[in-house]
Design an enzyme around this catalytic site. Structure first.
Site, PDB file in Angstrom:
ATOM      1  N   ASP A  64       0.840  -1.209   0.000  1.00 58.10           N
ATOM      2  CA  ASP A  64       0.000   0.000   0.000  1.00 58.10           C
ATOM      3  C   ASP A  64       0.871   1.254   0.000  1.00 58.10           C
ATOM      4  OD1 ASP A  64       0.860  -0.183   2.604  1.00 58.10           O
ATOM      5  OD2 ASP A  64      -1.130  -0.072   3.521  1.00 58.10           O
ATOM      6  N   SER A  65       2.206   1.058  -0.006  1.00 57.29           N
ATOM      7  CA  SER A  65       3.121   2.184  -0.266  1.00 57.29           C
ATOM      8  C   SER A  65       2.810   2.807  -1.622  1.00 57.29           C
ATOM      9  CB  SER A  65       4.581   1.709  -0.221  1.00 57.29           C
ATOM     10  OG  SER A  65       4.772   0.576  -1.045  1.00 57.29           O
ATOM     11  N   ASP A 103      -0.842  -6.053   0.259  1.00 57.31           N
ATOM     12  CA  ASP A 103      -1.297  -5.431   1.503  1.00 57.31           C
ATOM     13  C   ASP A 103      -2.809  -5.330   1.553  1.00 57.31           C
ATOM     14  OD1 ASP A 103       0.761  -4.701   3.303  1.00 57.31           O
ATOM     15  OD2 ASP A 103       1.436  -3.141   1.922  1.00 57.31           O
ATOM     16  N   LYS A 132      -1.034  -9.366   3.345  1.00 57.82           N
ATOM     17  CA  LYS A 132      -0.236  -8.840   4.459  1.00 57.82           C
ATOM     18  C   LYS A 132      -1.098  -7.872   5.266  1.00 57.82           C
ATOM     19  CE  LYS A 132       3.473  -5.870   3.858  1.00 57.82           C
ATOM     20  NZ  LYS A 132       3.120  -4.700   4.696  1.00 57.82           N
ATOM     21  N   GLU A 134      -1.022  -5.331   9.042  1.00 56.60           N
ATOM     22  CA  GLU A 134      -0.119  -4.677   9.993  1.00 56.60           C
ATOM     23  C   GLU A 134      -0.607  -4.786  11.436  1.00 56.60           C
ATOM     24  OE1 GLU A 134       0.614  -0.620   8.821  1.00 56.60           O
ATOM     25  OE2 GLU A 134       1.289  -1.198   6.825  1.00 56.60           O
ATOM     26  N   GLU A 201       9.791  -4.046  10.220  1.00 52.74           N
ATOM     27  CA  GLU A 201      10.209  -2.762   9.645  1.00 52.74           C
ATOM     28  C   GLU A 201      10.767  -1.837  10.716  1.00 52.74           C
ATOM     29  OE1 GLU A 201       7.331  -0.896   7.075  1.00 52.74           O
ATOM     30  OE2 GLU A 201       8.582   0.886   6.795  1.00 52.74           O
TER      31      GLU A 201
HETATM   32  O1  KIV Z   1       3.631  -1.047   1.604  1.00 52.81           O
HETATM   33  C1  KIV Z   1       4.804  -1.440   1.535  1.00 52.81           C
HETATM   34  O2  KIV Z   1       5.512  -1.237   0.552  1.00 52.81           O
HETATM   35  C2  KIV Z   1       5.340  -2.174   2.675  1.00 52.81           C
HETATM   36  C3  KIV Z   1       6.828  -2.356   2.724  1.00 52.81           C
HETATM   37  C4  KIV Z   1       7.463  -1.088   3.117  1.00 52.81           C
HETATM   38  C5  KIV Z   1       7.220  -3.481   3.604  1.00 52.81           C
HETATM   39  O3  KIV Z   1       4.622  -2.577   3.535  1.00 52.81           O
END
Ligand code: KIV
Length: 286
Positions: A64-65, A103, A132, A134, A201
């Site tokens: 989600d980056s 994510d 994924k 968090e 992280e």
């Molecule tokens: O969203 C993302 O790119 C991430 C990485 C920084 C691990 O969660």
């Protein structure tokens, strides 16, 4: 009729007799057990995914980056499930060998396990092989619900960007004894819930090493030193096309590379050789 009838019968991309052997959770676990570091990068589009896959990147994270990198937001919070599913589809259609994980975005799993399952189904149907999420503590029953339903899960501890406002910024986590103990407890709970992978992280390298040593799955570090089972970076950071300041743990792999392909190949080579990150330059000491 194709020369090799098995090609016509192959039901999935990458399973044809001539294609690369697709990455599986089983193979990732075997890499961990034999001490072969796992190389992961983010990918958000088909062309990048194909190039990364071709360079031997083991796992493509549709992170989600993308909210910051692709959309120009100040955080990952505005990213929607529909946007994630769109990018997962773009990446999954291009991946031949790499394991694709995605994510669950902010707001798509926080309500309860039923919401998390519905959201994960959306991403898996778009082409993800793992989701994924968090956080620790409250996430363990959510992870268990997903795993029980056949959805592989990667957990994410330490700096969890979806909680940036609660954490007070993008800062190192688990520095003091109580923070480190809490993170270790959360990692144990997530392991017991069945999270096959764990991203750590921005935590001190000694803490990341201790968690990795006892975690039964695959621990992937980012700004967490060199003693995890693998590494991940945001693609745009390691290509030095980040909007705004770059985190200290990132190395600019374009330095000395003649092309993006060479930069990605250097990343894979250095992760596999255990020379990235160099804890003195790109990791975090205790
Ligand atoms: O969203 C993302 O790119 C991430 C990485 C920084 C691990 O969660």
């Amino acid at each position: 009729m194709p020369a090799n009838p098995s090609e016509a019968a192959a039901p999935y991309a990458g399973t044809a007799a001539t294609g690369p052997k697709p990455m599986t959770l089983h193979r990732l676990r075997a890499m961990r057990d034999s001490g072969q570091p796992v190389a992961m990068l983010t990918a958000y589009d088909a062309a990048s995914a194909a190039l990364l896959d071709d360079c031997g990147v083991d796992c493509l994270l549709v992170g989600d980056s993308l909210g910051m990198v692709m959309q120009g937001h100040a955080s990952t919070l505005p990213v929607s499930l529909e946007q994630m599913a769109y990018h997962v589809g773009c990446v999954a259609r291009a991946a031949r060998r790499a394991w694709v994980l995605a994510d669950l975005p902010f707001g798509s799993y926080q309500a309860d396990a039923a919401q998390a399952v519905r959201s994960a189904v959306t991403l898996m149907q778009a082409g993800a092989q793992m989701v994924k999420l968090e956080g620790g503590g409250w996430t363990a029953p959510v992870v268990a619900a997903l795993v029980e339903r056949g959805i592989p899960v990667c957990a994410h501890l330490g700096l969890t960007p979806q909680s940036v406002h609660a954490l007070g910024g993008y800062r190192i986590q688990g520095r003091d004894a109580s923070g480190a103990q809490l993170l270790q407890r959360h990692a144990r709970e997530l392991a017991a819930a069945g999270a096959a992978m764990l991203v750590l992280e921005l935590v001190p390298s000694d803490l990341a090493a201790a968690v990795s040593a006892e975690y039964p799955g695959i621990c992937i570090g980012i700004g967490a030193g060199a003693r995890t089972h693998g590494q991940v970076l945001v693609l745009h950071d390691m290509l030095d096309i980040t909007l705004g300041p770059k985190p200290r743990f990132v190395r600019n792999f374009m330095q000395g590379a003649a092309s993006v392909r060479e930069a990605v190949q250097a990343y894979v080579r250095d992760v596999k050789a255990g020379v990235f990150p160099d804890e003195a330059l790109h990791g975090y000491a205790a």
